[in-house]
Design an enzyme around this catalytic site. Structure first.
Site, PDB file in Angstrom:
ATOM      1  N   ARG A 111      12.963  -2.276   8.664  1.00 54.61           N
ATOM      2  CA  ARG A 111      12.214  -1.406   9.564  1.00 54.61           C
ATOM      3  C   ARG A 111      12.222  -2.018  10.955  1.00 54.61           C
ATOM      4  O   ARG A 111      12.111  -3.230  11.080  1.00 54.61           O
ATOM      5  CB  ARG A 111      10.769  -1.279   9.075  1.00 54.61           C
ATOM      6  CG  ARG A 111      10.456   0.077   8.500  1.00 54.61           C
ATOM      7  CD  ARG A 111       9.115   0.111   7.854  1.00 54.61           C
ATOM      8  NE  ARG A 111       8.010  -0.208   8.759  1.00 54.61           N
ATOM      9  CZ  ARG A 111       6.728  -0.090   8.413  1.00 54.61           C
ATOM     10  NH1 ARG A 111       6.423   0.329   7.211  1.00 54.61           N
ATOM     11  NH2 ARG A 111       5.785  -0.396   9.249  1.00 54.61           N
ATOM     12  N   ARG A 120      -7.813   2.825  10.115  1.00 57.28           N
ATOM     13  CA  ARG A 120      -7.537   1.413  10.378  1.00 57.28           C
ATOM     14  C   ARG A 120      -8.489   0.811  11.385  1.00 57.28           C
ATOM     15  O   ARG A 120      -8.380  -0.374  11.694  1.00 57.28           O
ATOM     16  CB  ARG A 120      -6.141   1.265  10.990  1.00 57.28           C
ATOM     17  CG  ARG A 120      -5.110   1.060   9.973  1.00 57.28           C
ATOM     18  CD  ARG A 120      -3.795   0.842  10.670  1.00 57.28           C
ATOM     19  NE  ARG A 120      -2.842   1.550   9.879  1.00 57.28           N
ATOM     20  CZ  ARG A 120      -1.644   1.120   9.613  1.00 57.28           C
ATOM     21  NH1 ARG A 120      -1.198   0.019  10.154  1.00 57.28           N
ATOM     22  NH2 ARG A 120      -0.866   1.808   8.841  1.00 57.28           N
ATOM     23  N   ARG A 123      11.488  -6.793   2.971  1.00 52.21           N
ATOM     24  CA  ARG A 123      11.264  -5.355   2.776  1.00 52.21           C
ATOM     25  C   ARG A 123      12.372  -4.537   3.435  1.00 52.21           C
ATOM     26  O   ARG A 123      12.741  -4.762   4.562  1.00 52.21           O
ATOM     27  CB  ARG A 123       9.922  -4.958   3.392  1.00 52.21           C
ATOM     28  CG  ARG A 123       9.723  -3.445   3.416  1.00 52.21           C
ATOM     29  CD  ARG A 123       8.306  -3.066   3.622  1.00 52.21           C
ATOM     30  NE  ARG A 123       7.915  -3.087   5.036  1.00 52.21           N
ATOM     31  CZ  ARG A 123       6.678  -2.815   5.440  1.00 52.21           C
ATOM     32  NH1 ARG A 123       5.747  -2.518   4.565  1.00 52.21           N
ATOM     33  NH2 ARG A 123       6.379  -2.840   6.710  1.00 52.21           N
ATOM     34  N   LYS A 167       0.815  -1.224   0.000  1.00 52.50           N
ATOM     35  CA  LYS A 167       0.000   0.000   0.000  1.00 52.50           C
ATOM     36  C   LYS A 167       0.848   1.273   0.000  1.00 52.50           C
ATOM     37  O   LYS A 167       0.444   2.265  -0.583  1.00 52.50           O
ATOM     38  CB  LYS A 167      -1.027  -0.004   1.132  1.00 52.50           C
ATOM     39  CG  LYS A 167      -0.493   0.144   2.521  1.00 52.50           C
ATOM     40  CD  LYS A 167      -1.637   0.066   3.533  1.00 52.50           C
ATOM     41  CE  LYS A 167      -1.156  -0.409   4.893  1.00 52.50           C
ATOM     42  NZ  LYS A 167      -0.056   0.330   5.503  1.00 52.50           N
ATOM     43  N   ARG A 205       0.782  -6.843  14.202  1.00 49.16           N
ATOM     44  CA  ARG A 205       0.182  -5.954  13.199  1.00 49.16           C
ATOM     45  C   ARG A 205      -0.807  -6.724  12.323  1.00 49.16           C
ATOM     46  O   ARG A 205      -1.876  -6.215  11.996  1.00 49.16           O
ATOM     47  CB  ARG A 205       1.283  -5.307  12.354  1.00 49.16           C
ATOM     48  CG  ARG A 205       1.929  -4.118  13.092  1.00 49.16           C
ATOM     49  CD  ARG A 205       3.392  -3.944  12.738  1.00 49.16           C
ATOM     50  NE  ARG A 205       3.625  -3.610  11.355  1.00 49.16           N
ATOM     51  CZ  ARG A 205       4.694  -4.034  10.673  1.00 49.16           C
ATOM     52  NH1 ARG A 205       5.588  -4.812  11.215  1.00 49.16           N
ATOM     53  NH2 ARG A 205       4.832  -3.655   9.430  1.00 49.16           N
TER      54      ARG A 205
HETATM   55  P1  ADP Z   1       2.244  -1.204   8.542  1.00 49.81           P
HETATM   56  O1  ADP Z   1       1.023  -1.097   7.696  1.00 49.81           O
HETATM   57  O2  ADP Z   1       3.256  -2.118   7.971  1.00 49.81           O
HETATM   58  O3  ADP Z   1       1.950  -1.482   9.991  1.00 49.81           O
HETATM   59  P2  ADP Z   1       2.657   1.712   8.585  1.00 49.81           P
HETATM   60  O4  ADP Z   1       3.889   2.384   8.134  1.00 49.81           O
HETATM   61  O5  ADP Z   1       1.408   2.001   7.869  1.00 49.81           O
HETATM   62  O6  ADP Z   1       3.025   0.166   8.517  1.00 49.81           O
HETATM   63  O7  ADP Z   1       2.422   1.989  10.148  1.00 49.81           O
HETATM   64  C1  ADP Z   1       3.459   1.811  11.082  1.00 49.81           C
HETATM   65  C2  ADP Z   1       2.941   1.973  12.510  1.00 49.81           C
HETATM   66  O8  ADP Z   1       2.405   3.293  12.683  1.00 49.81           O
HETATM   67  C3  ADP Z   1       1.794   1.052  12.907  1.00 49.81           C
HETATM   68  O9  ADP Z   1       2.244  -0.224  13.345  1.00 49.81           O
HETATM   69  C4  ADP Z   1       1.159   1.842  14.054  1.00 49.81           C
HETATM   70  O10 ADP Z   1       1.919   1.751  15.244  1.00 49.81           O
HETATM   71  C5  ADP Z   1       1.272   3.277  13.537  1.00 49.81           C
HETATM   72  N1  ADP Z   1       0.083   3.682  12.753  1.00 49.81           N
HETATM   73  C6  ADP Z   1       0.064   4.047  11.447  1.00 49.81           C
HETATM   74  N2  ADP Z   1      -1.180   4.351  11.034  1.00 49.81           N
HETATM   75  C7  ADP Z   1      -1.988   4.158  12.112  1.00 49.81           C
HETATM   76  C8  ADP Z   1      -3.381   4.274  12.334  1.00 49.81           C
HETATM   77  N3  ADP Z   1      -4.211   4.659  11.359  1.00 49.81           N
HETATM   78  N4  ADP Z   1      -3.855   3.987  13.566  1.00 49.81           N
HETATM   79  C9  ADP Z   1      -3.037   3.607  14.561  1.00 49.81           C
HETATM   80  N5  ADP Z   1      -1.713   3.458  14.419  1.00 49.81           N
HETATM   81  C10 ADP Z   1      -1.165   3.728  13.213  1.00 49.81           C
END
Ligand code: ADP
Ligand code: ZN
Length: 227
Positions: A158, A89, A126, A17, A169
């Site tokens: 990461r 989310r 990744r 994504k 996650r």
């Molecule tokens: P991934 O989809 O691989 O978890 P992201 O880069 O989208 O990676 O998000 C990394 C982290 O940022 C998440 O594990 C969470 O801790 C936080 N995060 C990002 N977007 C949200 C959200 N919409 N709600 C809550 N936490 C979020």
């Protein structure tokens, strides 16, 4: 499709994504807003927000809804069009977004569909640049650090791509994002796109779905009532 298009991109961790959202933003002339990138930048800067969210990010736990909602509202307030990558989310985040946008609304939510067993393999390969955020695929699942071709930054794993954090996650995706997907679908906003294949193949599918769905919604509104 215009510079005011408002898209949501959802999908499991490792579904692509981030990559696809960046490509969409560029192609449509809209702003890419990634909550994950934003939080990682704040953690790197050691800002007040960064200190608040770092433990959640490290564990792979979701940042509390009120905090995320606040950040996204601020980021999008002055933008006409955007692609939200990683938000909403949870049901609460989705509800808050729809309430805040009112009539202008969201044009389309796209779920990139990649099966769980596939994303686990993708996540282990990744790699991300700590300078420009570029995402790449490692040749081997080891921890060697490379330098970024684009910016010279360090390209590595990461911190939350560990077995434990990946598991958490993925579980919260099914448990918390699952109901949100069902709700978005009930509003007629969801399109599910096959996320398997090369980034370019997936991107072509996305463009096709967007063209089809957005034209359709405009026609539905404009169609003269018959009878
Ligand atoms: P991934 O989809 O691989 O978890 P992201 O880069 O989208 O990676 O998000 C990394 C982290 O940022 C998440 O594990 C969470 O801790 C936080 N995060 C990002 N977007 C949200 C959200 N919409 N709600 C809550 N936490 C979020
Ligand atoms: Zn870089």
């Amino acid at each position: 499709m215009s510079e005011q298009t408002r898209l949501l991109v959802l999908g499991r961790q490792g579904s692509g994504k981030g990559t696809q959202s960046m490509k969409l933003a560029e192609a449509l002339g809209i702003t890419h807003v990634s909550t994950g990138d934003l939080f990682r930048r704040e953690v790197a800067r050691n800002s007040a927000l960064g200190r608040k969210v770092s433990t959640y990010l490290d564990k792979g736990a979701l940042v509390p809804d009120d905090l995320v909602i606040d950040v996204v509202m601020n980021q999008t307030a002055d933008l006409a069009g955007w692609v939200l990558d990683g938000f909403p989310r949870t049901m609460a985040q989705g509800q808050a977004l729809v309430d805040a946008l009112d009539d202008s609304g969201v044009d389309l939510a796209i779920e990139l569909d990649v099966p769980v067993h596939q994303v686990v393999g993708r996540l282990s390969l990744r790699r991300v640049c700590d300078g420009c955020g570029a995402i790449s695929v490692a040749v081997a699942d080891d921890d060697s650090i490379q330098l970024c071709n684009a910016c010279g930054g360090h390209v590595g794993r990461r911190p939350d791509d560990t077995v434990e954090a990946i598991e958490l996650r993925l579980t919260s995706y099914d448990r918390l994002t699952g109901p949100l997907l069902i709700w978005l679908d009930s509003l007629g906003l969801l399109a599910t796109v096959d996320g398997m294949g090369t980034a370019d193949e997936v991107f072509q599918r996305l463009l096709a779905v967007i063209a089809e769905r957005l034209v359709l919604s405009v026609e539905t509104v404009d169609a003269p009532t018959s009878g």
